[in-house]
Design an enzyme around this catalytic site. Structure first.
Site, short mmCIF file in Angstrom:
data_model
loop_
_atom_site.label_atom_id
_atom_site.label_comp_id
_atom_site.label_asym_id
_atom_site.label_seq_id
_atom_site.Cartn_x
_atom_site.Cartn_y
_atom_site.Cartn_z
N LYS A 112 0.86 -1.19 0.00
CA LYS A 112 0.00 0.00 0.00
C LYS A 112 0.89 1.24 0.00
O LYS A 112 1.54 1.57 1.00
CB LYS A 112 -0.92 0.05 1.23
CG LYS A 112 -2.00 1.13 1.01
CD LYS A 112 -2.60 1.69 2.26
CE LYS A 112 -1.81 2.80 2.88
NZ LYS A 112 -1.72 4.04 2.07
N GLU A 139 9.90 1.22 10.41
CA GLU A 139 10.96 2.23 10.21
C GLU A 139 10.30 3.58 10.38
O GLU A 139 9.48 3.97 9.55
CB GLU A 139 11.55 2.13 8.80
CG GLU A 139 12.18 0.81 8.45
CD GLU A 139 13.50 0.58 9.14
OE1 GLU A 139 14.05 1.53 9.72
OE2 GLU A 139 13.95 -0.57 9.12
N CYS A 149 13.74 11.00 6.58
CA CYS A 149 13.68 10.56 7.98
C CYS A 149 15.03 10.74 8.67
O CYS A 149 15.10 10.95 9.86
CB CYS A 149 13.26 9.10 8.04
SG CYS A 149 14.29 8.05 7.00
N GLU A 205 10.23 16.17 14.92
CA GLU A 205 10.57 15.98 13.51
C GLU A 205 9.72 16.95 12.68
O GLU A 205 8.49 16.94 12.78
CB GLU A 205 10.26 14.55 13.11
CG GLU A 205 10.67 14.25 11.68
CD GLU A 205 10.31 12.83 11.27
OE1 GLU A 205 9.19 12.38 11.53
OE2 GLU A 205 11.18 12.17 10.66
#
Ligand code: NAD
Length: 487
Positions: free
Chosen positions: A177, A253, A288, A387
């Site tokens: 997906k 992750e 990331c 983040e």
């Protein structure tokens, strides 16, 4: 309708979602409609999982000799490279990155990853345990079965390749997906896999929303393993859903806020500045592992900042389709709003905005932000902790080695880190003390498929890349054979 085919790919066929549900896929480059995409739900996920299960049970892929699986995967990689320009353009239009990098980084890395795991297929051996001579104990890895893969939008092809390549090489069937913000290249990859001879049903793609298609996969009772890349918030839900359903193996992750520590004795200040700036502005900061917390030793801070400010204008956003552009569009309006809110928070909490901070190219109809640098950031500020996933660099300074290591480790994340020093004792000592899946020493962007990628703490569970990734997609079976030898 748009130029691209947004239908799902299930059991080797392009299909509308059941009930003909769709969503619009618009380009962040200029707002144009690229495709109406199948909005897959429970029924489509059920069909994709059933087709993956049937392919697995028929052993059309899992039972193939490893040398033949290898050949198909290498052909798949070749297919990607022979459609490189098409895929690069699609990736750029879909998620906004400069086409030059979509072509040179994303397409090449995805193809290389698939080729590398293809090559590994007939080169990895199993084990025999050191038992007494009355037994022969085989320790073998078998494919887990049906692997669900859920990926984000920042590197759509690479994130997918890091998971589907080892999963397919190990003999599994896959249901992928893609993010609803960047569904197009995943669908094209699955067509290219079919053209390369990977049997129908082995690699299915169900585009759709996270809470619909994504959650249906995470909760599915016939999915054996889920491999997820995305935010820490959703990653936690993936582990919960895996536990609430069939205890499928769950690998995640997740996010990062990677510290980059530059000591006054760094071997090459220009290189350190270049790496710090390009690391946080590459891919519009939507990485990331972006080194978004920069710690500069106080004695070189002014020098460092002068050099960083001289470089920053080179990262002003441009048209992603122009080959000279190095910073493109933010993926959508929502992400743009998030980035702008963080910039505002930085200013309100007293950080010094020394470069950028504004939206750009508004007239294009797309979503662009200037490269942004904050100086005088302190550890308790939001922009030092959270983040941002946008082109925003937070610069902190330090005087004491033990203190900077403590600050660097004071994060819920532990994806990557860097240390710059020509003192080998200091560099290695600090690298050892940093709690991160990868520590870079005197460089930031060097990388290779041969090394694991993943994080400590809330940056996730498990590792992508390298031969270690096979551990995620295989079960370990012991076969203990009694031997009553006549000789
Ligand atoms: P996200 O978590 O919002 O979405 C990721 C994927 O999960 C998408 O496909 C989304 O549709 C799906 N999803 C959302 N809600 C879901 C649910 N309830 N159930 C199942 N699936 C669901 O993340 P994003 O905004 O697409 O990506 C950005 C994040 O990804 C950042 O935090 C970034 O650090 C992280 N990331 C991590 C790595 C890594 O290797 N550690 C690599 C790239 C990106």
């Amino acid at each position: 309708m748009g130029d691209y085919d947004g239908r799902a790919l299930i059991n080797g066929e392009r299909r509308q979602a059941q009930g003909e549900q769709v969503f619009d896929c618009k380009s962040p480059v200029d707002g144009r409609l690229l495709a109406t995409v199948a909005r897959c739900g429970q029924a489509d996920v059920d069909a994709a999982v059933a087709s993956a299960r049937a392919a697995f049970e028929q052993r059309s892929w899992a039972g193939m000799a490893p040398a033949h699986r290898k050949r198909a995967l290498i052909k798949f990689a070749d297919q990607i490279l022979s459609h490189a320009d098409e895929l690069a353009l699609m990736e750029t239009l879909d998620m906004g990155k400069p086409v030059k990098y979509a072509r040179s980084v994303d397409v090449n890395s995805a193809a290389n990853c698939i080729r590398w795991y293809g090559e590994a297929t007939d080169k990895v051996y199993d084990e025999i345990a050191p038992t007494p001579s009355t037994a022969l104990a085989l320790i073998q890895r078998e494919p887990v079965g049906v692997v669900a893969v859920i990926v984000p939008w920042n590197y759509p092809m690479i994130m997918a390749a890091w998971k589907i390549a080892p999963a397919l090489a190990a003999g599994n069937s896959v249901v992928l997906k893609p993010s609803e913000k960047s569904p197009l290249t995943a669908l094209r990859l699955a067509e290219l896999a079919l053209a390369a001879g990977i049997p129908a049903g082995v690699f299915n793609v169900v585009p759709g929303y996270g809470q619909e298609a994504g959650a249906a996969l995470a909760m599915h009772m016939d999915v054996d393993c889920i491999a997820f890349t995305g935010s820490t918030r959703v990653g936690k839900q993936i582990h919960v859903m895996a536990g609430q359903s069939n205890l499928k193996r769950a690998w995640t992750e997740l996010g990062g806020k990677s510290p980059n520590i530059v000591f006054a004795d760094c071997p090459d200040l220009d290189k350190a500045v270049q790496a710090a700036v390009s690391g946080v502005f590459f891919n519009q900061g939507e990485s990331c592992n972006a080194p978004s917390r920069l710690f500069v030793e106080a004695s070189i801070r002014d020098d460092f900042m002068a050099k960083a400010l001289a470089l920053a204008p080179k990262y002003m956003p441009g048209d992603p389709l122009d080959k000279s552009t190095v910073m493109g569009a933010i993926v959508d309006q929502t992400q743009l709003n998030t980035v702008m809110a963080y910039i505002q928070a930085g200013q309100q909490q007293g950080a010094e905005l020394v470069f950028g901070g504004q939206q750009a190219r508004v007239e294009s109809g797309g979503y662009y932000v200037q490269p942004t640098i904050f100086a005088g950031v302190t550890p308790e500020m939001t922009i030092a902790k959270e983040e941002i996933f946008g082109p925003v660099l937070s610069v902190l300074s330090f005087t004491d080695t033990a203190d900077v290591v403590r600050q660097a480790n004071n994060s819920v994340y532990g994806l990557q880190a860097a240390v710059w020093s020509r003192d080998v004792n200091k560099a290695i000592g600090v690298a050892r003390a940093l709690r991160a899946g990868t520590v870079h020493v005197n460089q930031y962007d060097e990388d290779d498929i041969t090394v694991p990628f993943g994080g400590y703490k809330q940056s996730g569970v498990g590792r992508d890349k390298s031969l270690h990734a096979f551990d995620k997609y295989t079960e370990m079976k012991t076969t203990w054979i009694r031997i009553d030898s006549p000789v």
